[in-house]
Design an enzyme around this catalytic site. Structure first.
Site, PDB file in Angstrom:
ATOM      1  N   ARG A   7       0.824  -1.228   0.000  1.00 19.91           N
ATOM      2  CA  ARG A   7       0.000   0.000   0.000  1.00 19.91           C
ATOM      3  C   ARG A   7       0.852   1.271   0.000  1.00 19.91           C
ATOM      4  NH1 ARG A   7      -3.223  -2.965   3.608  1.00 19.91           N
ATOM      5  NH2 ARG A   7      -4.994  -3.836   2.513  1.00 19.91           N
TER       6      ARG A   7
ATOM      7  N   LYS B  97       3.890  11.695 -11.038  1.00 17.72           N
ATOM      8  CA  LYS B  97       3.095  10.808 -11.884  1.00 17.72           C
ATOM      9  C   LYS B  97       3.872   9.523 -12.112  1.00 17.72           C
ATOM     10  CE  LYS B  97       0.557  13.988 -14.840  1.00 17.72           C
ATOM     11  NZ  LYS B  97       0.337  14.278 -16.265  1.00 17.72           N
TER      12      LYS B  97
ATOM     13  N   ASN C 159       1.050   4.578 -20.374  1.00 19.84           N
ATOM     14  CA  ASN C 159       0.753   5.219 -19.082  1.00 19.84           C
ATOM     15  C   ASN C 159      -0.704   5.133 -18.669  1.00 19.84           C
ATOM     16  OD1 ASN C 159       3.432   5.986 -19.040  1.00 19.84           O
ATOM     17  ND2 ASN C 159       3.028   7.966 -19.997  1.00 19.84           N
TER      18      ASN C 159
ATOM     19  N   ASN D 157      16.713  14.758 -27.174  1.00 26.44           N
ATOM     20  CA  ASN D 157      15.328  14.412 -26.889  1.00 26.44           C
ATOM     21  C   ASN D 157      14.816  15.170 -25.658  1.00 26.44           C
ATOM     22  OD1 ASN D 157      12.920  12.774 -27.043  1.00 26.44           O
ATOM     23  ND2 ASN D 157      13.740  11.635 -25.293  1.00 26.44           N
TER      24      ASN D 157
ATOM     25  N   GLU E 155      11.634  19.039 -23.993  1.00 25.48           N
ATOM     26  CA  GLU E 155      10.838  19.411 -22.814  1.00 25.48           C
ATOM     27  C   GLU E 155      11.350  20.724 -22.234  1.00 25.48           C
ATOM     28  OE1 GLU E 155       8.221  17.762 -22.136  1.00 25.48           O
ATOM     29  OE2 GLU E 155       8.521  15.719 -22.898  1.00 25.48           O
TER      30      GLU E 155
ATOM     31  N   LYS F  49       8.264  23.487 -13.508  1.00 22.44           N
ATOM     32  CA  LYS F  49       7.387  22.335 -13.330  1.00 22.44           C
ATOM     33  C   LYS F  49       6.956  22.222 -11.870  1.00 22.44           C
ATOM     34  CE  LYS F  49       6.205  17.726 -14.543  1.00 22.44           C
ATOM     35  NZ  LYS F  49       6.404  16.493 -15.255  1.00 22.44           N
TER      36      LYS F  49
ATOM     37  N   GLU G  97      -3.645  17.858 -11.628  1.00 23.74           N
ATOM     38  CA  GLU G  97      -3.964  18.210 -13.011  1.00 23.74           C
ATOM     39  C   GLU G  97      -5.394  18.683 -13.186  1.00 23.74           C
ATOM     40  OE1 GLU G  97      -2.033  15.621 -15.649  1.00 23.74           O
ATOM     41  OE2 GLU G  97      -2.360  16.938 -17.346  1.00 23.74           O
TER      42      GLU G  97
ATOM     43  N   ARG H  34      -1.819  22.507 -14.681  1.00 22.72           N
ATOM     44  CA  ARG H  34      -0.789  21.530 -14.993  1.00 22.72           C
ATOM     45  C   ARG H  34      -0.873  21.080 -16.457  1.00 22.72           C
ATOM     46  NH1 ARG H  34       1.291  16.458 -11.200  1.00 22.72           N
ATOM     47  NH2 ARG H  34       2.867  15.785 -12.699  1.00 22.72           N
ATOM     48  N   ASN H  35      -2.063  21.249 -17.057  1.00 25.77           N
ATOM     49  CA  ASN H  35      -2.212  20.990 -18.499  1.00 25.77           C
ATOM     50  C   ASN H  35      -1.185  21.728 -19.340  1.00 25.77           C
ATOM     51  OD1 ASN H  35      -5.836  20.835 -18.924  1.00 25.77           O
ATOM     52  ND2 ASN H  35      -4.349  19.371 -18.185  1.00 25.77           N
TER      53      ASN H  35
ATOM     54  N   ASN I   3       1.636  20.340 -20.942  1.00 26.73           N
ATOM     55  CA  ASN I   3       1.345  19.457 -22.055  1.00 26.73           C
ATOM     56  C   ASN I   3       1.414  20.150 -23.401  1.00 26.73           C
ATOM     57  OD1 ASN I   3       0.346  16.665 -22.536  1.00 26.73           O
ATOM     58  ND2 ASN I   3      -0.240  17.017 -20.409  1.00 26.73           N
TER      59      ASN I   3
ATOM     60  N   HIS J  81       2.142  18.410 -26.662  1.00 19.96           N
ATOM     61  CA  HIS J  81       1.900  16.989 -26.455  1.00 19.96           C
ATOM     62  C   HIS J  81       0.596  16.492 -27.060  1.00 19.96           C
ATOM     63  CE1 HIS J  81       5.260  17.403 -23.793  1.00 19.96           C
ATOM     64  NE2 HIS J  81       5.237  16.128 -23.444  1.00 19.96           N
TER      65      HIS J  81
ATOM     66  N   HIS K  80       1.826  13.635 -29.003  1.00 17.79           N
ATOM     67  CA  HIS K  80       1.509  12.258 -28.607  1.00 17.79           C
ATOM     68  C   HIS K  80       0.886  11.472 -29.748  1.00 17.79           C
ATOM     69  CE1 HIS K  80       1.544  12.727 -23.965  1.00 17.79           C
ATOM     70  NE2 HIS K  80       2.621  12.105 -24.394  1.00 17.79           N
TER      71      HIS K  80
ATOM     72  N   HIS L 138      10.019  10.490 -27.981  1.00 18.36           N
ATOM     73  CA  HIS L 138       8.995  11.371 -27.420  1.00 18.36           C
ATOM     74  C   HIS L 138       9.293  12.852 -27.699  1.00 18.36           C
ATOM     75  CE1 HIS L 138       6.063  12.878 -24.560  1.00 18.36           C
ATOM     76  NE2 HIS L 138       7.011  13.566 -23.958  1.00 18.36           N
TER      77      HIS L 138
HETATM   78  N1  LIG Z   1       5.897  10.791 -15.221  1.00 26.98           N
HETATM   79  C1  LIG Z   1       5.922  11.788 -16.037  1.00 26.98           C
HETATM   80  O1  LIG Z   1       5.438  12.876 -15.740  1.00 26.98           O
HETATM   81  C2  LIG Z   1       6.563  11.619 -17.359  1.00 26.98           C
HETATM   82  C3  LIG Z   1       6.851  12.731 -18.132  1.00 26.98           C
HETATM   83  C4  LIG Z   1       7.511  12.553 -19.363  1.00 26.98           C
HETATM   84  C5  LIG Z   1       7.864  11.283 -19.759  1.00 26.98           C
HETATM   85  N2  LIG Z   1       7.558  10.209 -19.006  1.00 26.98           N
HETATM   86  C6  LIG Z   1       7.934   8.847 -19.377  1.00 26.98           C
HETATM   87  O2  LIG Z   1       9.355   8.771 -19.456  1.00 26.98           O
HETATM   88  C7  LIG Z   1       9.718   7.733 -20.330  1.00 26.98           C
HETATM   89  C8  LIG Z   1      10.876   8.157 -21.193  1.00 26.98           C
HETATM   90  O3  LIG Z   1      11.945   8.509 -20.405  1.00 26.98           O
HETATM   91  P1  LIG Z   1      13.409   8.674 -20.995  1.00 26.98           P
HETATM   92  O4  LIG Z   1      13.369   9.506 -22.182  1.00 26.98           O
HETATM   93  O5  LIG Z   1      14.254   9.089 -19.888  1.00 26.98           O
HETATM   94  O6  LIG Z   1      13.739   7.233 -21.530  1.00 26.98           O
HETATM   95  P2  LIG Z   1      14.510   5.981 -20.932  1.00 26.98           P
HETATM   96  O7  LIG Z   1      14.224   5.799 -19.506  1.00 26.98           O
HETATM   97  O8  LIG Z   1      14.216   4.861 -21.832  1.00 26.98           O
HETATM   98  O9  LIG Z   1      16.029   6.385 -21.113  1.00 26.98           O
HETATM   99  C9  LIG Z   1      16.559   6.559 -22.396  1.00 26.98           C
HETATM  100  C10 LIG Z   1      17.683   5.587 -22.712  1.00 26.98           C
HETATM  101  O10 LIG Z   1      18.894   6.058 -22.155  1.00 26.98           O
HETATM  102  C11 LIG Z   1      19.486   5.095 -21.286  1.00 26.98           C
HETATM  103  N3  LIG Z   1      20.061   5.869 -20.225  1.00 26.98           N
HETATM  104  C12 LIG Z   1      19.402   6.517 -19.249  1.00 26.98           C
HETATM  105  N4  LIG Z   1      20.274   7.237 -18.533  1.00 26.98           N
HETATM  106  C13 LIG Z   1      21.489   7.041 -19.071  1.00 26.98           C
HETATM  107  C14 LIG Z   1      22.768   7.542 -18.772  1.00 26.98           C
HETATM  108  N5  LIG Z   1      22.943   8.422 -17.804  1.00 26.98           N
HETATM  109  N6  LIG Z   1      23.799   7.110 -19.509  1.00 26.98           N
HETATM  110  C15 LIG Z   1      23.610   6.251 -20.502  1.00 26.98           C
HETATM  111  N7  LIG Z   1      22.432   5.768 -20.838  1.00 26.98           N
HETATM  112  C16 LIG Z   1      21.373   6.169 -20.144  1.00 26.98           C
HETATM  113  C17 LIG Z   1      18.346   4.195 -20.914  1.00 26.98           C
HETATM  114  O11 LIG Z   1      18.774   2.905 -20.610  1.00 26.98           O
HETATM  115  C18 LIG Z   1      17.498   4.194 -22.170  1.00 26.98           C
HETATM  116  O12 LIG Z   1      18.012   3.289 -23.103  1.00 26.98           O
HETATM  117  C19 LIG Z   1       8.479   7.374 -21.108  1.00 26.98           C
HETATM  118  O13 LIG Z   1       7.996   6.135 -20.692  1.00 26.98           O
HETATM  119  C20 LIG Z   1       7.487   8.469 -20.740  1.00 26.98           C
HETATM  120  O14 LIG Z   1       6.161   7.996 -20.736  1.00 26.98           O
HETATM  121  C21 LIG Z   1       6.939  10.366 -17.807  1.00 26.98           C
HETATM  122 ZN   LIG Z   2       6.794  15.020 -22.494  1.00 28.68          ZN
END
Ligand SMILES: NC(=O)c1ccc[n+]([C@@H]2O[C@H](COP(=O)([O-])OP(=O)(O)OC[C@H]3O[C@@H](n4cnc5c(N)ncnc54)[C@H](O)[C@@H]3O)[C@@H](O)[C@H]2O)c1
Ligand SMILES: [Zn+2]
Length: 1549
Positions: A126, A148, A158, A186, A190, A246, A256, A260-261, A264, A267, A271, A283
């Protein structure tokens, strides 16, 4: 130094560089726990980060909490692992380890780790505490902040998660050093997005740092890491600033509710793109493109300024992000996958922000500010406009008394913007430039002026105002080259400015340079004049062009300067503007003839006066100016005049709608030629025009506009606007003086004539103008609408005319207006209230289906070029032309004689010239057959390649070389070969290959039936490559048989039998004895000779269980390209190939369907392993048409696991089976294209393979196929061959059905005893019941309705369906005998007879493409009845008399439907013979064919006459009978029976 940021009232976010120790200390000292669990992914582990934290934590724990333990868990990286299953596995591990409620989880990783581990923490026991250590930029600035957490489901990302705040978020930018470049960039999406919605100051800072960021992040050490020290502070700031925004937003609105929108932004659309382009596009990449689209939407709605959109777009691109779906790198990565607007809107509809069905998008108001404190409602129609590249223009509102006058400020004039910038930079004091046009020129000039410290530049009013504070003409040298891209004006203006630069800090010269194109642009006359005046300018590369080095400190000497100004007025303006700073007053004399573009020189002089320097025109010398010395005094504000050409569009709209429109900054004082448009064009046409010195107002007439005659030489660019006004004016308008418009973006005069015609407006070209006769009844162009030729002016002009049509009009290539007025559509919509909608053209198929571009046919002599050219010509309705014959006409003699009298060399030269001419002359609507030697000449080869490059088809025809040799050695009419033919072939083979994009290899035909088979397989080939009728992937149970021969020549006897009843045949190329292209092509030819089944081309590599060498990618690619050239229907592409190779193969696949395959021979992966998920995503990402997965069964349960996988993966047709004896069940349960073996094959190609029969039998036993009872009903039916036909099919295919006769003439009995019987599967209906059974049908097919008879009854869920397959039997019989599936030329048909079959015959002939259908019969009245009953478009003509028959167009298809047991009526016969005779004389691409309906006797009298006497291709009735039955079989069972076997069963007596 660590920055701490608070969120939700708690200072829990730490940002710093290399702060591991602080992180570990904080965790251990403030989060007491019995168990600490580190969770990360394998990539991060590999970079050594896990080890670092393990060591530090162990040390810290040993020191202060020795009783606590440290656990570790490492997951696989990638979105595919962000699942409930992975979460469950982690939970099982934690439970296994006895973790309790006091556990502290430390998530080290990117967003995937953070989201998933956060969710584990949220629900484990929990909820337990957790700490986020984000390791990607995205995770630091976005996903780790806000609480989130989530995992993905197959339905969407998600969708399952919770809000769960971490104890701490430690953003240590040191992690970013190991982050791959693309991931880094990438994350920047953001960062830029966050600044864009909330923080303009940060946005401006980001703009400034972009170049340095890119340089640092793209430089990598050998281990792939990067050194961030140079931009460490910048990175720390951007991370902290983003987090701050943020955190602030989240604190105000944690769950949200609205605010908080805003995060987005980008997005909503991003998306949707991501959903389509994932996983190839990341992304952030999709968000960047989405953000631009959403910003364009805000601009379209009149909320955001164009400048803001361009700033946003520049900033994203500066950080290496795509800003449009057309981005080159993005297209390459995604294999050119399209994002169709309907799908994007559909994906947007599931956005969590939406309210019910209304979509919400975050609208920017300015950089750093949003329109509302939440996402705003938007309409689909507005979204469609920004998401598509074609705009549908609705009706423009007509003005009335109540319409308020409008004011429009078009974008600033480019020439005035450029001048104002230079003048302000040379001047003294601040000058606010308003309405500056942002272009390459202004941007490069601003950068250069700033680099030379000549002026400081600032932005006000969200970048709308540029404040230039000049230093009064003092510039200081810089060591950096001044790079000017391809900005021509900037390069000219700055060349003279460069001479004014003083040495600085040891730098004594400066370099001006540009891109490759710039380095070709002329600058010589200007440099000559400056050199002559004492400046030192050195060309660094090419004489007369940039780059140049200019020595500093010499200044401009002044005095008399002579300049040749016949090439560019920019040279003149450049010297004029700098002249006041010369050491002596300047006298500038323009020499060498009349200077070009006087207007622009006048403009410069007038603007210099605005800045306080007055040029005096010489009264004694022509083209000579005196410029006094002095310093410009900058006016506090300078409003740049709008572009007068752009202003013509809103003014013209006033003329067209009766509205009043004012342009507030262009008036009579303007020096722009087009400023006279209102007074010189619109006023004479009847508009009310008021022009002051600085403004222009136009009111359209209440009545009609009048035609005028006008010389538009001073305002040529405005002639397009004038033309659309003239289109609705009364009378004929004549516009002259615009000859230069033929060489603009397109031939604009021709373009206007062509496009006006689409509106029903008559216009014609004049030598230097256009003449237009206005109309009162405009028609809205249908279909594709207005073609814009990618010319902004054509697009804008026609958008005006479109608004006057009653129906909406599509304007193609909307975005071409970006060149001068990116916001034009926004103005049209928002200011003028013209309703707009977006339109997306259907995806353009390859050349032939969309254009009439001619087809070129090449190949060796005797390869069958004339025959096959004929066939193509009839498929497409193209005319034929033979290049050899063209050439002989030109030579005035036979080729053979010419060569004898002259030489081969001379012949080749003339041949090349003739070919070139002919490709132009016969450019459209021809099949051009060439001489065999065309590829011998270098020039010809270049010509053919060029032809392909412009979308043309060059088809290489080839025939077995031995057959060719035999044939050619008999032919004496052509020139003798110098070498042996084989040598010739060897020399030319590669050339033929290089110079063609399609390849058809004809097998040698020994008999007439083989020749017919060749014709129908050529038609299949053509249907595939041209996209006329590409293969349809089966949706129901279907199979393919796999051929593993080393050489198909060894199997010719059995090929037909082996491929009977399957839906495709797989050629395992890797099993062949040779991979030489010629051999492989020959194998395809053999297949085509013996079967018409679609071909699957497979090259299985060793790694995937085949024989092809593993990494010979070059050879593999060559084979795939060969397969496309050969027009195979399917191609197997292994998913283990390099991504780039696979993407380029898919991109080249044309109409061939791609099967993405993966085999797990080693039985490494069970069906719930994420490997399959990843492969599946890879296949969808690649754009595959079908997925094929082959596992290896080691337990029977592998089959049930596979079924679970199959059910969950329905996005694409899936072939999924398990190999091995244990896997047989999966072969039975697979639906689409199950690989099967055949009893006649030497061995099964894979362990466990079954035959179709075996599969059906087992499937029946399992309950998959329920036995059905079929009937033939009618009277008499004792002799019906249907039971034999169907029964044989059931037997061979292993189907459990039965087929019986039910003899009756009473339809009621059919209803009660047959239709209502249990297990009723369907019935074939014969006389006399074909009409009587209709009343029991719930619905009738189109064929049954039109033909007016039912011959097939099929029970369905929607009730009993009545169909008629007679016409299919007729059509397929013709097609099997070489008649194209759909004839495009003008072909006529004939039906003999007036009974029921005659109606089916007419229906079939119409569907085959007959333009006209003639009918003859003993009693003509019956024919009139038929004609009346059939649709008028069948174009039926009854031939009552012989005279009529003789006057009729020649017929090429005849269907005889008269009884064969009675003598033929003589009147009918004479008419028929007349038509047969003429039909044979007539040329079409196929042999004229007659189909007999009667099947007894085998050869009927009509067949004898048509075949024997007139040489027609006759088709016996038995074929129609069988084809009709085969069609019924397919309708009844969903599978195709083996043709030959059922044919034999039917004719067996
Ligand atoms: N919770 C939220 O508010 C929120 C917001 C935006 C995105 N997301 C989620 O985040 C995810 C994407 O996150 P991401 O872009 O970080 O992708 P990711 O976690 O897949 O990381 C990107 C790649 O880089 C590698 N990596 C990470 N850190 C590294 C480092 N320091 N050195 C070398 N390699 C490294 C990882 O293994 C992976 O292959 C998606 O699932 C998305 O839905 C969530
Ligand atoms: Zn995003």
């Amino acid at each position: 130094m660590t920055t701490k940021i608070s969120i939700l009232g708690k200072e829990s976010i730490f940002v710093g560089h290399h702060i591991q120790d602080e992180i570990v200390d904080t965790i251990v000292s403030t989060c007491a726990s019995s168990t600490y669990v580190l969770i990360t992914d394998t990539n991060i582990e590999r970079c050594g980060h896990l080890a670092t934290y393990r060591t530090k934590l162990l040390t810290a724990l040993a020191a202060s909490r020795p009783e606590s333990r440290l656990l570790e868990y490492v997951v696989s990286p990638g979105e595919a692992n962000k699942t409930r299953a992975t979460k469950a596995a982690i939970e099982d591990y934690l439970l296994d380890q006895g973790c309790t409620r006091d556990t502290l989880i430390v998530a080290i990783g990117g967003g995937i780790i953070g989201d998933m581990i956060g969710f584990v923490a949220a629900t484990f026991m929990r909820g337990v505490r957790f700490v986020q250590i984000p390791t990607t930029l995205l995770a630091m600035v976005d996903s780790s902040v806000g609480g989130k957490t989530a995992v993905d489901t197959p339905v969407g990302k998600n969708f399952i998660g919770a809000f769960w705040q971490p104890e701490y978020i430690f953003a240590d930018t040191a992690f970013l050093e190991t982050l791959p470049e693309r991931e880094f960039i990438n994350g920047m999406a953001e960062v830029v997005k966050t600044a864009a919605i909330w923080n303009e100051a940060e946005f401006t800072r980001l703009e400034a740092y972009a170049a340095q960021f890119r340089a640092v992040v793209s430089t990598r050490r050998a281990d792939g890491s990067t050194d961030l020290s140079a931009i460490r502070e910048h990175i720390l700031t951007l991370v902290a600033e983003s987090i701050r925004v943020k955190a602030e937003v989240v604190t105000l609105d944690e769950r949200e509710g609205g605010l908080r929108n805003l995060l987005n932004f980008g997005h909503s659309i991003g998306h949707a793109y991501e959903a389509i382009l994932t996983p190839q596009a990341l992304h952030g990449e999709c968000v960047a493109v989405g953000a631009i689209k959403e910003a364009e939407l805000a601009r379209y709605l009149g909320i955001l300024s164009p400048v803001a959109v361009s700033r946003l777009s520049k900033c994203f691109s500066a950080y290496g992000l795509p800003v449009s779906l057309a981005d080159k790198v993005l297209v390459q990565r995604t294999g050119g996958r399209k994002c169709p607007v309907d799908i994007v809107l559909q994906k947007m509809a599931v956005d969590k922000k939406n309210d019910g069905s209304r979509k919400k998008v975050v609208l920017l108001k300015a950089i750093g500010e949003c329109y509302e404190p939440r996402a705003s409602y938007v309409d689909d129609c507005d979204l469609r406009v920004v998401l598509t590249d074609e705009t549908v223009v609705g009706k423009a509102p007509q003005a009335d008394a109540s319409t308020a006058p409008l004011t429009v400020v078009p974008p600033g004039s480019k020439s005035i913007s450029n001048r104002a910038l230079i003048l302000a930079a040379l001047g003294r004091g601040p000058c606010k430039l308003q309405n500056l046009l942002h272009s390459d020129d202004t941007e490069h000039m601003l950068n250069a002026v700033a680099a030379l410290r000549g002026a400081s530049i600032a932005w006000e009013n969200h970048g709308e105002t540029v404040v230039v504070t000049g230093n009064g003409g003092e510039f200081a040298a810089t060591a950096d080259d001044l790079y000017l891209g391809n900005a021509g004006t900037a390069s000219r203006f700055l060349s003279t400015v460069a001479c004014l630069v003083e040495p600085h800090g040891g730098v004594s010269s400066i370099v001006l340079t540009g891109n490759a194109r710039m380095q070709e642009r002329p600058n010589g006359p200007l440099v000559d004049a400056l050199r002559a005046n004492g400046s030192e300018i050195e060309y660094l590369n090419r004489e007369g062009s940039l780059p140049v080095r200019v020595t500093c400190g010499r200044g401009l000497a002044g005095g008399r300067i002579e300049l040749a100004a016949t090439i560019s007025s920019q040279y003149v303006s450049s010297i004029l503007m700098c002249a006041p700073y010369a050491k002596q007053p300047v006298t500038l004399a323009l020499v060498g003839g009349k200077p070009i573009s006087q207007l622009y020189v006048d403009m410069t002089i007038a603007m210099m006066a605005d800045f306080g320097v007055h040029v005096i025109k010489s009264t004694t010398e022509e083209y000579t100016y005196h410029i006094p010395q002095g310093v410009y005094t900058n006016p506090a504000e300078y409003v740049i005049e709008s572009d007068a050409s752009s202003a013509t569009y809103p003014l013209a709209l006033a003329a067209l709608t009766g509205a009043t429109v004012t342009i507030p900054n262009i008036g009579s004082r303007s020096l722009q030629g087009d400023a006279r448009f209102a007074t010189d064009v619109l006023a004479p046409m009847g508009c009310h025009v008021v022009q002051t010195e600085v403004s222009t107002t136009v009111t359209g007439p209440k009545g009609t506009l009048k035609a005028i005659t006008v010389d538009m030489e001073p305002m040529t660019d405005a002639f397009l606007t004038a033309s659309v006004v003239a289109a609705v004016a009364e009378g004929t308008t004549t516009i002259t003086g615009i000859a230069n418009q033929r060489v603009k973006e397109c031939n604009r005069i021709l373009a206007m004539v062509t496009e006006l015609a689409k509106f029903g407006v008559a216009a014609n070209e004049l030598p230097d103008g256009i003449q237009i006769t206005g109309t009162r009844s405009l028609v809205a162009p249908s279909g594709r609408g207005v073609h814009t030729y990618d010319d902004h002016r054509v697009a804008m002009s026609f958008s005006l005319l479109a608004g006057l049509c009653t129906a909406p009009v599509t304007i193609q290539e909307r975005s071409c207006t970006g060149k001068t007025w990116p916001g034009w559509w926004d103005t049209l919509h928002t200011t003028f209230g013209v309703p707009l909608d977006g339109h997306e053209p259907a995806v353009a198929a390859i050349a032939t289906t969309t254009t009439s571009k001619s087809i070129v046919v090449i190949g060796m002599r005797a390869a069958g070029k004339s025959t096959l050219s004929h066939w193509i010509s009839s498929n497409l309705g193209f005319k034929l032309v033979d290049l050899d014959r063209e050439l002989e006409q030109e030579l005035g003699t036979e080729i053979r004689l010419f060569i004898k009298q002259n030489s081969w060399e001379e012949f080749r030269v003339l041949e090349a010239a003739c070919a070139e001419k002919s490709l132009v002359k016969y450019g459209e609507g021809y099949v051009i057959s060439t001489g065999g030697g065309i590829v011998e000449g270098e020039a010809n080869r270049a010509l053919l390649k060029q032809y392909m490059a412009t979308g043309g088809i060059v088809l290489h025809l080839h025939r077995d070389i031995d057959a060719t040799v035999t044939f050619l050695s008999q032919d004496k009419t052509r020139p003798a070969y110098i070498e042996e033919i084989r040598e010739v072939w060897e020399r030319r083979e590669q050339w033929y290959h290089d110079c063609s994009n399609y390849f058809f290899y004809s097998p040698h035909c020994d008999s007439q039936s083989e020749f017919k088979q060749l014709h129908s397989s050529f038609n299949n080939f053509w249907d595939t490559i041209s996209g006329l009728k590409p293969v349809q992937v089966p949706t129901g149970r279907s199979t393919f048989v796999c051929l593993t021969y080393a050489d198909l020549a060894d199997a010719t006897e059995t090929l037909a039998e082996i491929t009977a009843g399957v839906d495709a045949v797989e050629l395992r190329v890797d099993h062949l004895k040779s991979f030489v292209p010629h051999f492989v092509a020959g194998q395809i030819a053999l297949l085509r000779k013996y079967t018409s089944v679609p071909i699957l081309f497979t090259v299985r590599t060793k790694a995937q269980g085949g024989f092809f060498p593993d990494s010979d990618y070059e050879a593999l690619e060559a084979l795939y390209r060969l397969a496309f050239k050969l027009g195979v229907e399917y191609l197997d592409l292994e998913l283990s190939l390099p991504e780039g190779l696979a993407a380029s193969i898919v991109a080249a696949s044309g109409f061939t369907k791609i099967i993405s395959s993966h085999h797990d021979f080693g039985a490494k992966y069970r069906w719930d392993n994420v490997e399959w998920e990843n492969r599946y995503n890879q296949a969808t990402g690649l754009g595959a048409d079908i997925v094929k997965f082959v596992g290896m069964a080691t337990a029977f349960s592998d089959n049930t696991d596979l079924e679970i996988f199959r059910t969950a993966h329905a996005a694409l047709p899936l072939i999924a089976i398990n190999m091995g004896e244990l896997g047989k069940m999966s072969r039975v349960l697979n639906t689409v294209l199950t690989p099967v073996t055949h009893a006649k094959l030497p061995s099964a190609s894979a362990p466990g393979q079954l035959t179709i029969r075996e599969i059906n039998q087992i499937y029946t036993q399992l309950g998959g196929i329920s036995p059905k009872h079929f009937f033939v009903v009618g009277e008499p039916v004792q002799h019906s061959r249907s039971p034999a036909l169907h029964g044989t099919g059931y037997e061979i295919l292993g189907l459990p059905h039965t087929f019986d006769r039910f003899e009756t003439a009473d339809a009621a009995l059919v209803k009660s005893e047959v239709i209502d019987s249990s297990a009723f599967g369907g019935a074939a209906v014969t006389i006399p019941l074909k009409l009587d059974v209709m009343k029991y049908c719930a619905s009738l097919s189109d064929a049954a309705t039109v033909i007016g008879a039912v011959n097939t009854l099929i029970p369905t869920d929607e009730g009993l369906v009545g169909d008629n397959t007679d016409w299919i039997g007729i059509t397929n019989s013709f097609i099997a005998h070489g008649v194209p599936q759909s004839i495009s030329g003008s072909v006529c048909g004939l039906v003999v007879g007036g009974g029921g079959t005659a109606r089916a015959a007419a229906y079939a002939l119409h569907h085959l493409g007959c333009e006209k259908i003639y009918m003859v019969n003993r009693t003509a009245s019956k024919l009139y009845e038929i004609r009346a009953a059939l649709p008028a478009k069948f174009n039926i003509e009854v031939l009552e008399t012989l005279e009529q028959a003789e006057a009729a167009s020649p017929v090429s298809l005849v269907m005889s439907c008269v009884p064969a047991d009675k003598p033929i009526d003589t009147a009918v016969l004479t008419k028929l013979e007349a038509l047969l005779y003429r039909g044979k004389q007539h040329q079409t691409g196929f042999e004229p064919a007659l189909l007999e309906a009667a099947y007894k006797p085998k050869v009927t009298p009509i067949m004898e006459i048509a075949g024997g006497k007139y040489g027609w291709n006759v088709i016996p009735g038995r074929e129609m009978l069988v084809n009709q039955g085969v069609a019924q079989f397919e309708l009844f069972t969903g599978v195709r029976p083996p043709y030959q076997a059922v044919f034999d069963a039917v004719v067996r007596d």
